[in-house]
Design an enzyme around this catalytic site. Sequence first.
Site, mmCIF file in Angstrom:
data_model
loop_
_atom_site.group_PDB
_atom_site.id
_atom_site.type_symbol
_atom_site.label_atom_id
_atom_site.label_comp_id
_atom_site.label_asym_id
_atom_site.label_seq_id
_atom_site.Cartn_x
_atom_site.Cartn_y
_atom_site.Cartn_z
ATOM 1 C CE LYS A 6 7.791 3.652 -7.879
ATOM 2 N NZ LYS A 6 6.374 4.253 -8.555
ATOM 3 N N PRO B 286 6.200 -0.006 -14.014
ATOM 4 C CG PRO B 286 8.035 -1.162 -15.512
ATOM 5 C CD PRO B 286 6.969 0.372 -15.215
ATOM 6 C CD GLU B 287 2.999 0.267 -8.930
ATOM 7 O OE1 GLU B 287 2.750 -0.063 -7.817
ATOM 8 O OE2 GLU B 287 2.071 0.590 -9.482
ATOM 9 N NE ARG C 112 -0.354 8.686 -10.449
ATOM 10 C CZ ARG C 112 0.698 8.935 -9.538
ATOM 11 N NH1 ARG C 112 0.482 9.604 -8.225
ATOM 12 N NH2 ARG C 112 2.009 8.610 -9.619
#
Length: 265
Positions: A57, A2-3, A255
């Site tokens: 965040k 979540p950002e 990533r």
Amino acid sequence: MPELPDLEVLRRRLREGLLEGKVLDIEVLSDRALKTRYFKPAVLKKGILREVSRKGKNLILEFHSGFKLLFQPLLKGWVSFEVPGEAAPLLRLSFEGGRELYFIEYENKGMAGLYIVRKLEGLSFMKKLGVDPLSEEFTIDYLAGAVGERKDRLKAFLVDQKIIAGVGNAYADEILWEARLSPFRICADLDESEVEELFRAVRSVLDSAISVLEEVSGEGLPPFEYREHLKVHRREGQPCPRCGAIIKAVYEGERGTFFCPECQR
Ligand SMILES: [Zn+2]
């Protein structure tokens, strides 16, 4: 992960639904998720929610008593009014009126953290946080100063929480696509107009993501990691929505950095 947009919409919805609500009960459902030991969870009992805030965040429930419950979702943490089957519950807050709020984590990673504190400054990761891009402190001068003579690549620069707090892997890709800048460019090589473009892109990408998430959430809380609206992130092999070239990905471990090799320079 979540950002900022996910957490900002979550914050707004919790604020609308629970502000001035009274906590009747608190139950820690995962001992390892509670990262602070100084205050017992029971200190939040009978607490009345004064504010729901966010920095980067991190989500913060602030009580009139002065206590704060900070939630750091990291990769897979989230907040929900019920526990979805595939998630592990970490902590439950029962509010007066029957509403139950769950802090949860998908894939049971054991990374998401809950902190009960009086002062946020006591948490080392909060002290190190940079400017929140939705705050007034985030200006073009701040960004230009931060870009400065830095030798980092733009992607690494954008996800560095000590500089801009709240942007992660997904939205960094989106911001760079919007600004038409390659994620591999070196900060120090940007000219003035490119820094301006980057500044505008940070704001516009985050603002429009917040609008999308507001809509997707309907009356409820935002879903975990909604990503349907993204234009390049995890769109490897698909055509660029701007120029039609095929979107590429470069991986470092798990990533990925996703970008258009044609229109991002
Ligand atoms: Zn393109």
